[in-house]
Motif scaffolding. Structure first.
Motif, PDB file in Angstrom:
ATOM      1  N   ILE A  44      11.251 -20.734 -12.039  1.00 53.40           N
ATOM      2  CA  ILE A  44      12.183 -21.788 -11.645  1.00 53.40           C
ATOM      3  C   ILE A  44      12.475 -22.692 -12.835  1.00 53.40           C
ATOM      4  O   ILE A  44      13.632 -23.039 -13.096  1.00 53.40           O
ATOM      5  CB  ILE A  44      11.619 -22.607 -10.459  1.00 53.40           C
ATOM      6  CG1 ILE A  44      11.498 -21.730  -9.202  1.00 53.40           C
ATOM      7  CG2 ILE A  44      12.525 -23.807 -10.166  1.00 53.40           C
ATOM      8  CD1 ILE A  44      10.790 -22.401  -8.044  1.00 53.40           C
ATOM      9  N   SER A  45      11.438 -23.062 -13.570  1.00 53.87           N
ATOM     10  CA  SER A  45      11.621 -23.948 -14.729  1.00 53.87           C
ATOM     11  C   SER A  45      12.511 -23.305 -15.784  1.00 53.87           C
ATOM     12  O   SER A  45      13.398 -23.955 -16.358  1.00 53.87           O
ATOM     13  CB  SER A  45      10.262 -24.315 -15.327  1.00 53.87           C
ATOM     14  OG  SER A  45       9.486 -25.059 -14.410  1.00 53.87           O
ATOM     15  N   GLU A  46      12.276 -22.024 -16.052  1.00 54.80           N
ATOM     16  CA  GLU A  46      13.093 -21.332 -17.057  1.00 54.80           C
ATOM     17  C   GLU A  46      14.553 -21.269 -16.615  1.00 54.80           C
ATOM     18  O   GLU A  46      15.472 -21.511 -17.414  1.00 54.80           O
ATOM     19  CB  GLU A  46      12.549 -19.923 -17.285  1.00 54.80           C
ATOM     20  CG  GLU A  46      13.286 -19.154 -18.365  1.00 54.80           C
ATOM     21  CD  GLU A  46      12.651 -17.799 -18.646  1.00 54.80           C
ATOM     22  OE1 GLU A  46      13.275 -16.777 -18.324  1.00 54.80           O
ATOM     23  OE2 GLU A  46      11.522 -17.786 -19.170  1.00 54.80           O
ATOM     24  N   GLY A  47      14.777 -20.960 -15.359  1.00 59.83           N
ATOM     25  CA  GLY A  47      16.143 -20.906 -14.842  1.00 59.83           C
ATOM     26  C   GLY A  47      16.811 -22.262 -14.824  1.00 59.83           C
ATOM     27  O   GLY A  47      17.992 -22.403 -15.175  1.00 59.83           O
ATOM     28  N   PHE A  48      16.073 -23.287 -14.408  1.00 63.46           N
ATOM     29  CA  PHE A  48      16.625 -24.640 -14.361  1.00 63.46           C
ATOM     30  C   PHE A  48      16.957 -25.153 -15.759  1.00 63.46           C
ATOM     31  O   PHE A  48      17.919 -25.906 -15.932  1.00 63.46           O
ATOM     32  CB  PHE A  48      15.652 -25.585 -13.668  1.00 63.46           C
ATOM     33  CG  PHE A  48      15.795 -25.632 -12.167  1.00 63.46           C
ATOM     34  CD1 PHE A  48      16.577 -24.723 -11.490  1.00 63.46           C
ATOM     35  CD2 PHE A  48      15.138 -26.602 -11.429  1.00 63.46           C
ATOM     36  CE1 PHE A  48      16.705 -24.765 -10.105  1.00 63.46           C
ATOM     37  CE2 PHE A  48      15.270 -26.669 -10.055  1.00 63.46           C
ATOM     38  CZ  PHE A  48      16.054 -25.748  -9.390  1.00 63.46           C
ATOM     39  N   ALA A  49      16.162 -24.787 -16.761  1.00 63.48           N
ATOM     40  CA  ALA A  49      16.440 -25.233 -18.125  1.00 63.48           C
ATOM     41  C   ALA A  49      17.804 -24.729 -18.591  1.00 63.48           C
ATOM     42  O   ALA A  49      18.591 -25.476 -19.193  1.00 63.48           O
ATOM     43  CB  ALA A  49      15.341 -24.752 -19.066  1.00 63.48           C
ATOM     44  N   ALA A  50      18.098 -23.463 -18.300  1.00 67.39           N
ATOM     45  CA  ALA A  50      19.402 -22.901 -18.671  1.00 67.39           C
ATOM     46  C   ALA A  50      20.524 -23.528 -17.848  1.00 67.39           C
ATOM     47  O   ALA A  50      21.589 -23.871 -18.376  1.00 67.39           O
ATOM     48  CB  ALA A  50      19.384 -21.388 -18.475  1.00 67.39           C
ATOM     49  N   LEU A  51      20.282 -23.697 -16.546  1.00 59.37           N
ATOM     50  CA  LEU A  51      21.294 -24.285 -15.676  1.00 59.37           C
ATOM     51  C   LEU A  51      21.580 -25.726 -16.087  1.00 59.37           C
ATOM     52  O   LEU A  51      22.741 -26.162 -16.100  1.00 59.37           O
ATOM     53  CB  LEU A  51      20.816 -24.226 -14.230  1.00 59.37           C
ATOM     54  CG  LEU A  51      21.764 -24.789 -13.179  1.00 59.37           C
ATOM     55  CD1 LEU A  51      23.080 -24.022 -13.170  1.00 59.37           C
ATOM     56  CD2 LEU A  51      21.111 -24.739 -11.796  1.00 59.37           C
ATOM     57  N   GLU A  52      20.552 -26.470 -16.425  1.00 55.85           N
ATOM     58  CA  GLU A  52      20.717 -27.860 -16.859  1.00 55.85           C
ATOM     59  C   GLU A  52      21.627 -27.947 -18.076  1.00 55.85           C
ATOM     60  O   GLU A  52      22.495 -28.827 -18.160  1.00 55.85           O
ATOM     61  CB  GLU A  52      19.342 -28.466 -17.167  1.00 55.85           C
ATOM     62  CG  GLU A  52      19.379 -29.900 -17.646  1.00 55.85           C
ATOM     63  CD  GLU A  52      19.738 -30.919 -16.591  1.00 55.85           C
ATOM     64  OE1 GLU A  52      20.100 -32.051 -16.977  1.00 55.85           O
ATOM     65  OE2 GLU A  52      19.671 -30.598 -15.393  1.00 55.85           O
ATOM     66  N   LYS A  53      21.461 -27.033 -19.020  1.00 50.88           N
ATOM     67  CA  LYS A  53      22.309 -27.025 -20.210  1.00 50.88           C
ATOM     68  C   LYS A  53      23.760 -26.750 -19.853  1.00 50.88           C
ATOM     69  O   LYS A  53      24.682 -27.364 -20.403  1.00 50.88           O
ATOM     70  CB  LYS A  53      21.795 -25.989 -21.210  1.00 50.88           C
ATOM     71  CG  LYS A  53      20.491 -26.386 -21.888  1.00 50.88           C
ATOM     72  CD  LYS A  53      20.057 -25.330 -22.904  1.00 50.88           C
ATOM     73  CE  LYS A  53      18.746 -25.738 -23.566  1.00 50.88           C
ATOM     74  NZ  LYS A  53      18.280 -24.714 -24.546  1.00 50.88           N
ATOM     75  N   ARG A  54      23.971 -25.811 -18.944  1.00 48.53           N
ATOM     76  CA  ARG A  54      25.342 -25.494 -18.530  1.00 48.53           C
ATOM     77  C   ARG A  54      25.992 -26.708 -17.865  1.00 48.53           C
ATOM     78  O   ARG A  54      27.157 -27.021 -18.125  1.00 48.53           O
ATOM     79  CB  ARG A  54      25.337 -24.313 -17.560  1.00 48.53           C
ATOM     80  CG  ARG A  54      24.888 -22.997 -18.160  1.00 48.53           C
ATOM     81  CD  ARG A  54      25.867 -22.468 -19.182  1.00 48.53           C
ATOM     82  NE  ARG A  54      27.174 -22.196 -18.590  1.00 48.53           N
ATOM     83  CZ  ARG A  54      28.252 -21.886 -19.284  1.00 48.53           C
ATOM     84  NH1 ARG A  54      28.191 -21.823 -20.591  1.00 48.53           N
ATOM     85  NH2 ARG A  54      29.395 -21.649 -18.677  1.00 48.53           N
ATOM     86  N   LEU A  55      25.269 -27.387 -17.025  1.00 51.71           N
ATOM     87  CA  LEU A  55      25.803 -28.565 -16.340  1.00 51.71           C
ATOM     88  C   LEU A  55      26.103 -29.678 -17.340  1.00 51.71           C
ATOM     89  O   LEU A  55      27.116 -30.367 -17.233  1.00 51.71           O
ATOM     90  CB  LEU A  55      24.815 -29.054 -15.285  1.00 51.71           C
ATOM     91  CG  LEU A  55      24.557 -28.106 -14.103  1.00 51.71           C
ATOM     92  CD1 LEU A  55      23.412 -28.617 -13.254  1.00 51.71           C
ATOM     93  CD2 LEU A  55      25.815 -27.925 -13.260  1.00 51.71           C
ATOM     94  N   ALA A  56      25.213 -29.862 -18.308  1.00 51.77           N
ATOM     95  CA  ALA A  56      25.395 -30.917 -19.301  1.00 51.77           C
ATOM     96  C   ALA A  56      26.606 -30.670 -20.184  1.00 51.77           C
ATOM     97  O   ALA A  56      27.223 -31.613 -20.685  1.00 51.77           O
ATOM     98  CB  ALA A  56      24.136 -31.044 -20.157  1.00 51.77           C
TER      99      ALA A  56
END
Length: 212
Positions: free
Chosen positions: A135-147
């Motif tokens: 979850i953390s690895e996926g959220f890290a990538a998703l967070e970058k896309r959102l930012a």
């Protein structure tokens, strides 16, 4: 009235409930108790041979797999759209959704975790560590896309809820259950906080379901 075969804590059921609520669609909630393996019983497997929820029944039509169900809802009930009008926007929303639905959720769902626990004798601390990692690895990538999306409002894309939010909010609920530190993902946390103020999301919340 449509029937939704669901389990309160199932992330795929949760995302389907959100989409149906956003579209103001009434449905009969039929609980399938995954904790008691009701999904593996012959009665339910006659409905879905995979033994998975959700299943949406609309008259004589049985719909399986939440991505396909959401696409069907979008086509049949377009009045409250959950996809942008433009092709580039639809691609972006589907990509964000797939980051969660294809690359985070499947390796943390109940079938995988039960295999780790029961077949491989992995202790609960390590199961939680497994979930936390992916979850953390996926959220890290998703967070970058959102930012990177300067045009984004209070949702994953634009100023209105989309498929991506239907996918994200259940995954955040799962992240909390598996002790993921959400402070590292401010955009994700902000979207989750906003969405949970909306009735469609609140009514779909796992703890608001009759089988909770």
């Amino acid at each position: 009235m449509m029937k939704l075969y669901s389990y309160f804590r199932s992330g795929t059921s949760h995302r389907t409930r959100i989409a149906m609520n956003l579209k103001s669609l009434a449905y009969e909630y039929i609980a399938v108790n995954l904790a008691r393996d009701q999904q593996l019983e012959s009665a339910f497997k006659a409905i879905n041979p995979q033994g998975l929820v959700p299943v949406l029944q609309a008259d004589d039509l049985l719909l399986f797999q939440s991505p396909a169900i959401l696409e069907w809802l979008e086509e049949v009930y377009p009045e409250t759209p959950l996809l942008p009008k433009d092709a580039a926007g639809r691609m972006q929303v589907r990509a964000l959704s797939a980051m969660i639905g294809c690359d985070i959720h499947p390796i943390n769902n109940r079938r995988i975790l039960q295999y780790l626990r029961n077949e491989l004798s992995v202790d609960e601390d390590k199961v939680i560590k497994w979930c936390n990692r992916w979850i953390s690895e996926g959220f890290a990538a998703l967070e970058k896309r959102l930012a990177q999306d300067n045009s984004r409002g209070k949702f994953c894309y634009g100023d209105n809820p989309t498929f991506a939010d239907c996918y994200l909010i259940p995954q955040v609920a799962s992240a909390r259950r598996f002790k993921v530190d959400l402070s590292a993902y401010p955009n994700i946390a902000e979207i989750d906080t906003h969405c949970r103020t909306l009735k469609a999301f609140a009514d779909a919340d796992p703890m608001a379901q009759p089988d909770a």
